[in-house]
Write an enzyme that holds these catalytic residues in place. Structure first.
Site, PDB file in Angstrom:
ATOM      1  N   ASP A  84       0.853  -1.200   0.000  1.00 41.10           N
ATOM      2  CA  ASP A  84       0.000   0.000   0.000  1.00 41.10           C
ATOM      3  C   ASP A  84       0.888   1.248   0.000  1.00 41.10           C
ATOM      4  OD1 ASP A  84      -2.429   1.367   0.165  1.00 41.10           O
ATOM      5  OD2 ASP A  84      -2.430   1.355   2.360  1.00 41.10           O
ATOM      6  N   GLY A 178      -8.118   8.249   6.863  1.00 45.03           N
ATOM      7  CA  GLY A 178      -8.493   8.555   8.255  1.00 45.03           C
ATOM      8  C   GLY A 178      -9.917   9.074   8.324  1.00 45.03           C
ATOM      9  N   HIS A 207      -9.444   4.943  -2.228  1.00 45.61           N
ATOM     10  CA  HIS A 207      -8.735   4.919  -0.942  1.00 45.61           C
ATOM     11  C   HIS A 207      -9.587   5.631   0.109  1.00 45.61           C
ATOM     12  CE1 HIS A 207      -4.492   3.612  -1.904  1.00 45.61           C
ATOM     13  NE2 HIS A 207      -5.098   3.560  -3.072  1.00 45.61           N
ATOM     14  N   ASN A 231      -8.777   0.956   6.329  1.00 45.36           N
ATOM     15  CA  ASN A 231      -7.746   0.731   7.325  1.00 45.36           C
ATOM     16  C   ASN A 231      -8.186   1.254   8.695  1.00 45.36           C
ATOM     17  OD1 ASN A 231      -5.348   0.223   8.619  1.00 45.36           O
ATOM     18  ND2 ASN A 231      -4.281   1.995   7.788  1.00 45.36           N
TER      19      ASN A 231
HETATM   20  P1  13P Z   1      -8.671   4.648   5.711  1.00 44.09           P
HETATM   21  O1  13P Z   1      -7.661   4.475   6.805  1.00 44.09           O
HETATM   22  O2  13P Z   1      -9.245   6.018   5.688  1.00 44.09           O
HETATM   23  O3  13P Z   1      -9.717   3.590   5.755  1.00 44.09           O
HETATM   24  O4  13P Z   1      -7.883   4.511   4.327  1.00 44.09           O
HETATM   25  C1  13P Z   1      -7.240   3.310   4.010  1.00 44.09           C
HETATM   26  C2  13P Z   1      -6.463   3.407   2.746  1.00 44.09           C
HETATM   27  O5  13P Z   1      -6.847   4.077   1.807  1.00 44.09           O
HETATM   28  C3  13P Z   1      -5.208   2.644   2.635  1.00 44.09           C
HETATM   29  O6  13P Z   1      -4.513   2.949   1.485  1.00 44.09           O
END
Ligand code: 13P
Length: 287
Positions: A84, A178, A207, A231
């Site tokens: 990533d 985030g 993302h 994430n």
């Molecule tokens: P988030 O942490 O906002 O869910 O984003 C995850 C992401 O895009 C990883 O590349």
């Protein structure tokens, strides 16, 4: 089954659903995501940032852990290990270690340099059957030390990068890593539609999946998004469940301090979040 993302995302694009990329940090995260994918009969992408790779003591550890779990847990759904927001060197290292897919985030370079570096990595990845995600127009917010200004991608630049032979394309459309701020403007669907028109049939990546309202997720999928990265939401679920366990004094009861007990509620919470996302993205039963 460890695979690249090429086939699974081609199928997702055709079937108008998205495959979730869930970032991993350790054994509990990986186990929770793999078990949920198997339970939901869904393909899955395990995202590994460069920081998380270092945390887990290197890309080789990650590859061996995932391969061991696929065998040990009898995981038969398609699984990709995807770097990533990789740097150029990170992408080379991850390919060498056995990742089945890489993202090269060249969004902070000039478009010329992004093209140059992406081209080199595509050639190498192609020769090894590894899929490549490229990025145009940086994603806002911070992802494990990678900070993006959050500009909206230029559809012409997207086309230039898509034509290099990458498998999937991440394009900034007002999405942020985030939590989203109160005054967030939402996703820019006009730009998404233009990017889709310019790059079709390439699967697009969204993302910053945490906190995007369900209707926007569905609309994005209808406009060509086939991979959605999540994430922060798993991190929040894990932390919340772990805090509740400790606040309830459960670690002080019997052997409640045993890490296998202490980390169990958080692990279950990740499973619940991943399942919810797989249902929303429409990937359940698509393995
Ligand atoms: P988030 O942490 O906002 O869910 O984003 C995850 C992401 O895009 C990883 O590349």
């Amino acid at each position: 089954m460890l695979v690249s993302v090429t086939e699974m995302l081609k199928k997702a694009k055709e079937g108008k659903y998205a495959v979730g990329q869930f970032n991993i940090n350790n054994l509990e995260w990986t186990k929770a995501i793999l078990l949920t994918a198997q339970e939901c009969n869904s393909p899955v992408i395990l995202g590994v940032s460069e920081g998380a790779g270092k945390y887990m003591t290197g890309y080789k550890t990650v590859v061996n852990m995932v391969k061991g779990m696929i065998e040990g847990l009898n995981i038969t759904v398609p699984v990709a290990i995807h770097l990533d927001h990789g740097s150029y060197q990170g992408a080379l290292d991850a390919m060498e270690a056995g990742f089945s897919s890489i993202m090269f985030d060249g969004s902070h370079y000039s478009i010329e340099e992004n093209i140059e570096k992406t081209k080199e990595l595509v050639a190498l990845a192609n020769s090894k059957g590894i899929s490549v995600e490229a990025e145009v127009g940086s994603i806002g917010g911070e992802e494990d030390g990678v900070v993006g200004a959050g500009e909206v991608a230029d559809p012409n630049e997207c086309k230039m990068i898509a034509d290099l032979g990458v498998d999937i394309l991440a394009a900034g459309i007002g999405n942020i890593h985030g939590k989203y701020p109160e005054n967030w403007q939402g996703l820019n669907f006009e730009v998404l539609a233009e990017i889709e028109k310019a790059t079709s049939p390439m699967p697009l990546v969204l993302h910053g999946g945490t906190g995007i309202p369900e209707d926007m997720i569905k609309k994005a999928i209808s406009l060509g998004v086939s991979k959605i990265n999540v994430n922060t939401e798993c991190q929040l679920s894990f932390a919340d469940a772990t805090r509740k366990y400790i606040e309830a004094g459960k670690d002080l009861e019997g052997k409640g301090f045993d890490p296998r007990k202490l980390l169990a509620p958080g692990t279950e919470a990740i499973k619940a979040t991943v399942k919810e996302k797989m249902e929303l993205f429409g990937s359940v039963g698509k393995a």
